[in-house]
Design an enzyme around this catalytic site. Structure first.
Site, PDB file in Angstrom:
ATOM      1  N   ASP A 131       0.848  -1.192   0.000  1.00  0.00           N
ATOM      2  CA  ASP A 131       0.000   0.000   0.000  1.00  0.00           C
ATOM      3  C   ASP A 131       0.882   1.240   0.000  1.00  0.00           C
ATOM      4  O   ASP A 131       1.633   1.487   0.958  1.00  0.00           O
ATOM      5  CB  ASP A 131      -0.900  -0.013   1.237  1.00  0.00           C
ATOM      6  N   ASP A 144      -3.333   2.337  -5.808  1.00  0.00           N
ATOM      7  CA  ASP A 144      -2.167   2.399  -4.929  1.00  0.00           C
ATOM      8  C   ASP A 144      -2.018   1.204  -3.997  1.00  0.00           C
ATOM      9  O   ASP A 144      -1.226   1.263  -3.054  1.00  0.00           O
ATOM     10  CB  ASP A 144      -2.203   3.685  -4.102  1.00  0.00           C
ATOM     11  N   GLU A 145      -2.715   0.104  -4.243  1.00  0.00           N
ATOM     12  CA  GLU A 145      -2.552  -1.057  -3.372  1.00  0.00           C
ATOM     13  C   GLU A 145      -2.847  -2.352  -4.115  1.00  0.00           C
ATOM     14  O   GLU A 145      -3.587  -2.384  -5.097  1.00  0.00           O
ATOM     15  CB  GLU A 145      -3.419  -0.957  -2.119  1.00  0.00           C
TER      16      GLU A 145
END
Length: 411
Positions: free
Chosen positions: A11, A101-102
């Protein structure tokens, strides 16, 4: 025998704000707000003042007058995201990206090549820092749920590995807000039951929990409190579906407002479909309530569609049906299209009546396609925000740039 910790959750920390600090080194160490009228992202320095999305920028500046407001380099975020995901794919082919983003990684079978999961996580963090320039946190555990909780505990810019032999002891000491599905409303309901930690939650009998939260939410939280999460890491093909979603802040119960949000999402998804020369037969609508409970509905059409009108016309009854599952404000709406196929020349259908938009070959369906194609041409020439549906453009909801909206991932 219990399986080892083989699932990683990676993350990126304060992703949008971190990218801005990377692009402009003078912003490093300063409270940074990404957005215009609304805070779309805040750096950790800004979060220390209690600032979070989607707070109004004016309210945020009242808390932190020296914060720096930037509009955001939206076109660059996907590039940075892809660089990070490429590094993840170097570690294992089993990468499930769940947002810009993860991602989850399953590193089973790679230990003989790359070392232990902890060594793999450390290598990913080092490469992302050295090659991309961004901070990233990593959680390592036996299940996806626990890996995500671990990465949250590792923030900012750290790594936490949960020992399978003591995972429940580790989980049960944490506050109940780490649970998927526990927002402010659910937290208050749990507090009434004397629940403040995950361990407290694990001791509440399921019937008691169901009486307070409803059966579906109770079963979900009860399972996670005992770390029962059998979901595997699934590597998704980018061509399987096209979708978008929109968070609604504190939420709304107004159907007209929700219909407008769905129309804006349908416009974004249909535009992406046409750009890729695709159409799809299955429309899926997902909503989330303030207590973090989510409900999904889908319909499969006889012919593939790729127009805004078709997605909105087909998605609105699904949204209404999903709303009937629970009460209270809806905080997120999403729509996706799957069962994709290549668009071909449109063939009119019999009978030659007006029909409806979800019949691609009806007169209304054909007309909707012509309208969308003219809008596409205008946007290509004058910019993506040059033309839009009146109800969406005139909506009282805070405006978010289309370039930022395109970062939203379907679920």
């Amino acid at each position: 025998m219990m399986a080892g910790a083989h699932i990683l959750h990676v993350d990126l920390d304060a992703f949008y704000a971190s990218v801005e600090q990377l692009l402009d080194p003078s912003l490093r160490g300063k409270p940074v707000l990404v957005g215009g009228g609304v805070v779309l992202a805040a750096s950790y320095e800004a979060r220390a003042y209690g600032i979070s999305a989607p707070m109004g920028v004016k309210a945020a500046l009242s808390r932190c007058p020296h914060a720096v407001v930037v509009e955001g380099h939206f076109h660059r975020y996907l590039d940075f995201s892809q660089e990070v995901m490429d590094i993840c794919h170097d570690a294992t082919p089993l990468v499930e990206q769940i947002s810009v983003d993860e991602a989850f990684l399953d590193v089973t079978g790679t230990e003989h090549l790359l070392g232990s999961p902890r060594q793999i996580g450390a290598r990913i963090r080092r490469r992302v820092r050295d090659e991309v320039g961004l901070p990233i946190s990593v959680g390592i555990a036996r299940t996806k749920f626990l890996a995500k909780v671990a990465s949250g505990q590792a923030k900012p810019d750290g790594m936490v590995e949960v020992d399978p032999d003591s995972e429940l002891q580790w989980l049960h000491r944490l506050g109940v807000r780490v649970m998927w599905g526990v927002g402010p409303v659910t937290e208050r309901a749990l507090d009434d039951l004397g629940v403040s930690t995950v361990g407290d939650l694990a001791t509440i009998p399921l019937p008691v929990l169901a009486g307070r939260l409803g059966r579906a939410t109770a079963m979900h939280l009860h399972s996670l409190a005992h770390n029962r999460d059998p979901r595997p890491v699934v590597s998704r093909s980018p061509g399987e579906s096209v979708g978008a979603q929109s968070a609604l802040g504190m939420g709304t119960t107004d159907r007209a407002d929700l219909s407008t949000v769905l129309l804006g999402l349908a416009d974004r998804v249909s535009r992406r479909l046409r750009k890729k020369q695709l159409a799809g037969r299955t429309i899926t609508v997902r909503i989330r309530f303030a207590d973090m409970s989510a409900h999904t509905r889908a319909i499969t059409l006889p012919t593939a569609v790729a127009t805004t009108a078709a997605l909105h016309h087909g998605g609105l009854p699904l949204l209404d049906d999903a709303r009937s599952e629970a009460a209270g404000p809806i905080t997120l709406v999403g729509i996706s299209v799957s069962k994709l196929e290549r668009r071909t020349e449109l063939q009119l259908e019999l009978p030659f009546d007006d029909g409806d938009p979800i019949r691609a070959g009806s007169l209304r369906g054909a007309s909707a396609l012509l309208v969308d194609e003219q809008i596409d041409l205008a946007r290509a020439r004058f910019g993506s925000d040059a033309v839009g549906r009146a109800s969406v453009v005139l909506s009282s909801r805070p405006s978010v740039p289309n370039s930022f909206r395109e970062l939203a991932e379907h679920d």
